[in-house]
Design an enzyme around this catalytic site. Structure first.
Site, PDB file in Angstrom:
ATOM      1  N   LYS A  54       0.842  -1.214   0.000  1.00 11.73           N
ATOM      2  CA  LYS A  54       0.000   0.000   0.000  1.00 11.73           C
ATOM      3  C   LYS A  54       0.865   1.247   0.000  1.00 11.73           C
ATOM      4  CE  LYS A  54      -3.749  -2.264   2.373  1.00 11.73           C
ATOM      5  NZ  LYS A  54      -4.262  -2.700   3.649  1.00 11.73           N
ATOM      6  N   GLN A  98      -5.173  -1.654   9.567  1.00 13.74           N
ATOM      7  CA  GLN A  98      -5.051  -2.986   8.977  1.00 13.74           C
ATOM      8  C   GLN A  98      -5.658  -4.043   9.908  1.00 13.74           C
ATOM      9  OE1 GLN A  98      -3.771  -3.583   5.889  1.00 13.74           O
ATOM     10  NE2 GLN A  98      -4.102  -5.786   6.077  1.00 13.74           N
ATOM     11  N   ASP A 121     -11.591   2.475   3.709  1.00 14.26           N
ATOM     12  CA  ASP A 121     -11.883   1.035   3.655  1.00 14.26           C
ATOM     13  C   ASP A 121     -13.381   0.795   3.457  1.00 14.26           C
ATOM     14  OD1 ASP A 121      -9.890  -0.936   3.826  1.00 14.26           O
ATOM     15  OD2 ASP A 121      -9.572  -0.583   5.970  1.00 14.26           O
TER      16      ASP A 121
HETATM   17  N1  GUN Z   1      -6.867  -6.947   5.928  1.00 18.83           N
HETATM   18  C1  GUN Z   1      -6.995  -7.655   4.784  1.00 18.83           C
HETATM   19  N2  GUN Z   1      -7.590  -6.896   3.831  1.00 18.83           N
HETATM   20  C2  GUN Z   1      -7.843  -5.695   4.395  1.00 18.83           C
HETATM   21  C3  GUN Z   1      -8.423  -4.494   3.899  1.00 18.83           C
HETATM   22  O1  GUN Z   1      -8.857  -4.383   2.752  1.00 18.83           O
HETATM   23  N3  GUN Z   1      -8.475  -3.476   4.783  1.00 18.83           N
HETATM   24  C4  GUN Z   1      -8.025  -3.583   6.064  1.00 18.83           C
HETATM   25  N4  GUN Z   1      -8.139  -2.521   6.854  1.00 18.83           N
HETATM   26  N5  GUN Z   1      -7.483  -4.672   6.541  1.00 18.83           N
HETATM   27  C5  GUN Z   1      -7.386  -5.729   5.716  1.00 18.83           C
END
Ligand code: GUN
Length: 291
Positions: A54, A98, A121
């Site tokens: 990311k 996350q 998100d």
């Molecule tokens: N963990 C796995 N995929 C995601 C996601 O798309 N967003 C977040 N915040 N955590 C994750």
């Protein structure tokens, strides 16, 4: 094999390119670079990989990346204090905490503490409600990426029979909402569903998001269906999707591979949401049709 392999990696790269162009235009117009804050608590190896990817993609798109790495024993209150400071920070347009979080932290409490207008998100209940009622908000990235791939493949989705396997808040439920908004006839299947093979067999669109390697068998798929595999299962044989790829590819018209299908779309859609947030917060109109 008869199915076309949907190249999510290439589609996501092109989307990230269009986003970078829009970011440059925003800056040329005197705007501020969109800012994305990502918070990682603990050292889950898969999460660390996601967060690193990311960060790289955010910088490559011309955005500002703010990374926070907290120890695994961080108390919930410390995390809530950080979220509150990010909510108040004008340079931050998007906040992502996350998941999964360590056991001493309640994920729902943390997600609800994020300002819904920075919730890139799309996990806050306000954004889930906005999606369900057709109001503008933030849509979860993975299901939105799936819809982009489906529309690229099929054009108008109206009237198609779609089956979503999985009912998580992160993928299954928002996926169903997005398909309803596209005027599909949507069935959501899950662990208690009776006759899953029969339900899958009537679908023009199959979206698998269960987290069980190769659970969806090729012979269940209706000939000509489009299959979207959201599963990322780490096995001794490497990354495996939720769909029996070889079996499904012999009957489907198109299918996403794992890896290289849905996965790359998630980060691209996260950047898309961050750009949308920055444009809203700076009062700069953005032509979303081009994204
Ligand atoms: N963990 C796995 N995929 C995601 C996601 O798309 N967003 C977040 N915040 N955590 C994750």
């Amino acid at each position: 094999m008869s199915a076309q392999i949907i190249d999510g990696k290439a589609f996501a790269a092109a989307l990230r390119g269009r986003i970078a162009t829009k970011v440059a235009a925003l800056r040329d117009a005197g705007g501020r670079a969109p800012g994305l804050a990502v918070v990682l608590v603990g050292e889950d190896p898969a999460s660390a990989v996601y967060v690193r990817n990311k960060h790289k993609a955010t910088i490559a798109a011309g955005m500002a990346s703010f990374e926070y790495r907290l120890p695994a024993d961080t108390e919930q209150d410390e995390l809530l204090t950080l979220v509150a400071s990010l909510n108040a920070d004008p340079a931050v347009d998007g906040i992502l905490v996350q998941l999964p979080l360590p056991p001493q932290i309640d994920a729902d409490t943390v997600l609800m503490a994020i300002d819904p207008d920075k919730d890139v998100d799309g996990f806050h209940p306000v954004n889930a409600g906005r999606l369900a009622t057709g109001l503008p908000g933030f849509v979860p990235c993975t299901p939105y990426g799936c819809v982009m791939l489906l529309k690229d493949q099929l054009g108008d989705l109206a009237g198609l029979d779609a089956v979503v396997i999985g009912r998580s808040n992160i993928v299954g439920k928002p996926m169903a909402q997005l398909l309803i908004a596209e005027s599909c006839t949507v069935t959501v299947a899950h662990s208690k569903t009776r006759d899953l093979p029969g339900i899958v067999h009537r679908a023009d669109i199959v979206v698998a998001a269960v987290g069980r390697p190769e659970m969806i068998k090729g012979e269940w798929i209706k000939p000509g269906a489009v299959v979207i595999d959201v599963g990322i299962n780490r096995t001794d044989d490497g990354l495996i999707g939720d769909v029996d790829f070889n079996g499904a590819a012999s009957v489907a018209s198109a299918i996403t591979p794992v890896p290289g299908g849905v996965g790359p779309m998630t980060i691209a859609c996260l950047l898309r949401n961050t750009l949308i947030s920055a444009s809203r917060r700076q009062g700069v109109a953005l032509d979303l049709a081009e994204l």
